[in-house]
Design an enzyme around this catalytic site. Sequence first.
Site, short mmCIF file in Angstrom:
data_model
loop_
_atom_site.label_atom_id
_atom_site.label_comp_id
_atom_site.label_asym_id
_atom_site.label_seq_id
_atom_site.Cartn_x
_atom_site.Cartn_y
_atom_site.Cartn_z
N GLN A 1 -1.61 -6.14 -27.01
CA GLN A 1 -0.60 -6.52 -27.98
C GLN A 1 0.58 -5.54 -27.96
O GLN A 1 1.73 -5.94 -28.10
CB GLN A 1 -1.21 -6.59 -29.38
CG GLN A 1 -2.18 -7.74 -29.58
CD GLN A 1 -2.65 -7.84 -31.01
OE1 GLN A 1 -2.16 -7.15 -31.89
NE2 GLN A 1 -3.61 -8.73 -31.24
N ARG B 1 1.07 -0.44 -36.61
CA ARG B 1 -0.19 -0.63 -35.88
C ARG B 1 -0.20 -1.98 -35.18
O ARG B 1 0.29 -2.97 -35.71
CB ARG B 1 -1.38 -0.55 -36.83
CG ARG B 1 -2.74 -0.62 -36.12
CD ARG B 1 -3.87 -0.67 -37.12
NE ARG B 1 -3.84 -1.91 -37.89
CZ ARG B 1 -4.31 -3.07 -37.46
NH1 ARG B 1 -4.84 -3.17 -36.25
NH2 ARG B 1 -4.24 -4.15 -38.22
N GLN B 2 -0.73 -1.98 -33.97
CA GLN B 2 -1.05 -3.20 -33.25
C GLN B 2 -2.55 -3.13 -32.91
O GLN B 2 -3.09 -2.04 -32.66
CB GLN B 2 -0.24 -3.33 -31.96
CG GLN B 2 1.26 -3.55 -32.19
CD GLN B 2 1.57 -4.98 -32.56
OE1 GLN B 2 1.32 -5.39 -33.69
NE2 GLN B 2 2.12 -5.73 -31.63
N SER B 3 -3.24 -4.27 -32.85
CA SER B 3 -4.70 -4.27 -32.78
C SER B 3 -5.26 -3.89 -31.41
O SER B 3 -6.40 -3.46 -31.33
CB SER B 3 -5.25 -5.64 -33.18
OG SER B 3 -4.90 -5.93 -34.52
N SER B 4 -4.52 -4.05 -30.35
CA SER B 4 -5.06 -3.81 -29.01
C SER B 4 -3.94 -3.34 -28.09
O SER B 4 -2.76 -3.59 -28.35
CB SER B 4 -5.71 -5.07 -28.45
OG SER B 4 -4.75 -6.08 -28.27
#
Length: 736
Positions: free
Chosen positions: A27, A21-24
Amino acid sequence: MSESGKIKLSHTRRAAFVYIRQSSPSQVEYNRESTARQYALVEKACELGWAKEQVTVVDEDLGLSGSGSVKRSGFARMTAEVALGHVGIVLGLEVSRLARNNADWYRLLDLCGMTDTLIGDSDGIYHPALFNDRLILGLKGTMSEAELHILRARLDGGIRNKAARGELRRGLPVGFVWGEEDGEVLFQSDEAVVGALHTVFSKFTELGSARKVWLWFRSEGLSFPLRATMNSQIRWVAPTYTAIHNVLTNPVYAGAYAYGKCRHERYVDEQGRFRRRTRHLPLAEWAVLLPDHHPGFIDWATYQANQNRIDANVHPQPHQAGGAVREGAALLQGLAICGKCGRHLHTHYSGRNASPGYHCSGKDIVQGRGVYCLNVGGVQIDQAVADAFLKALTPAAVEATEQAMRQLEADHDAALGQWRLAVERARYEAERAERQYRAVEPENRLVARGLETEWEKRLRELTAAEAELERRQQQRPRTLSPEEKARVRALGSDLRKVWTAPTTTDRDRKELLRTLLEEVIVVVDRPEHRAHLTLRWRGGELTEIDLPLPRSLPRGLRTSEDTISLLPRLAALYPDEVIAGILNRQGRKTATGERFTANQVGNLRRYRGIPRFQPPAQPPQGEVVPICKAAKILGMNTSTIHRWLAEGFIAGEQVTPGAPWQIRITEELRSRIVEQAPPEYLPMLEATMKLGVSRQTVLQRVKRGDLEAMLVTSGRRKGLRIRVMDDQPRLFATTS
């Protein structure tokens, strides 16, 4: 990540889940090294004893925040597999990749502890069923959530601190651009854009309504600048009401810097799901408001006055005053106040001449247990208020007349100025297209043909703009001669002639009254047949008026109006004896309080001039069907049928009030519902603009049969089409 004896055969028999997972989205796009490190955990799982086909990569949540504000389908799928006991280990680069909130994190820990599932990150492998491992994982989850809070607090603090100085650069509305200095806001360099915005504010000062400003732009055929983002090009489009309203309500146009006008909230809906919503805050609760931050089109005091005027134009709620002036003849609409209870009076119209009247709604509140205050005719009251108004306004009559003459010329000059700028803009676009065409290499035929087409298009637009400017210049009002100005001033000195002129509408009279009057308090003394009026002028001055009311004769015995209005509909369908039975079953009484008989129904019918029932020689044409079946036949929804019944476009049959409606399907009705209307039938908006009345007034004329209408049921522009003939009476008539 260090191996240990915690990995058992029971773990390696099950699947290994690698959560990525990456937050945005930014990113995901720019921090690619972190994403690559997370995908490398697949090889790490193989080193720990899992076969490659046993490793499942969960990457559906790339670009989604782990704070719990959004739903993560990948995390939910992984949690479900853990709960079913299908997972031996969950691998993540760090705890913050799995969850940034304790609700999701501890739910995963509990499920892993119950199903003997391991959790691994860059520091080691943990078993949530063991106390020490669970303690470490819990601390890591808490620190991850705290880290997110600290990061947000730092960012929000910096943003708010910069906004407090008016230096935070946010999107500016059309007409403004950011300068080179911190917090510097400048006017747009395009003169046409600035001129269009100046016209909006000047016309609002004159007309007093956002809708009237919008209709003026549409009537003059003017375009309006629109910009989607700060970096996008300005497009000139047909103005919308929303665009005009946004310009009038945006504090940036008043030279103010504002931040924190909205608040984002989280809540739980009826299904128990987390939702987010945005609330618009009142001006007193804005986080930052810096008047006189930069040059504006209006000053702050004018902006506040404009907001009060826009709020007063909103259609009032029950038992409240306000609303823009309408076409009705009641001059004190929104100004009259009950002298007994202090509520604003409502207007009504009665009689064949639709005489105006005022009544207090106190008896209608608290489920009808309110106190009845007054119900009085408005003809004498309106005349008394108009006389007082004209008497107070007489000293300024000549000056007002000269101002009206200057305003007429300025109004036409404002529209001409906008059209001259439109011609300049079209000429620039045509010259620019010509330069692009001449700069292309002749051998590049594909590009040359496209540029040639664009050049021809711009030339056609320039020709059309010049022709329209020429036409409007020819329609310029003729300048009055000194003798004509003297005659107009002489007429202006007698305002009563202007007030009673046929070209002065009721709406114009109401606008004039509101310029000086704030409210009129009405007290009615029925035993003495008198009314006492208190006129409160702007500035606090009061005027007292005692007004005699006409004495009405005692009301004799009379059958209820509901029964009288029902009788013609029943007489068209049933004989007198059947009508008497229907009225008795409904609990209706005669004027003397008795039950109806066939003889009494006949006497009442003959007295009212209602013909008796005659069986038709031939059955009426068309099939009478319920609304549901009519909707299928006509190809529309039942809700549309009900709406057109209420607005009078479709005629319905009903035996008595409360009975189901029925529709008679005739060829005439089918011909009024079409897929494409003839060109002489205009959309509702164009019809209201051409007639100069509101939508409700147009619908009333359709219901009375004064206007012909068709219903278009297909295409992008479905809805009513109104036939507006040239010989229709105009609301704003002009004299030569």
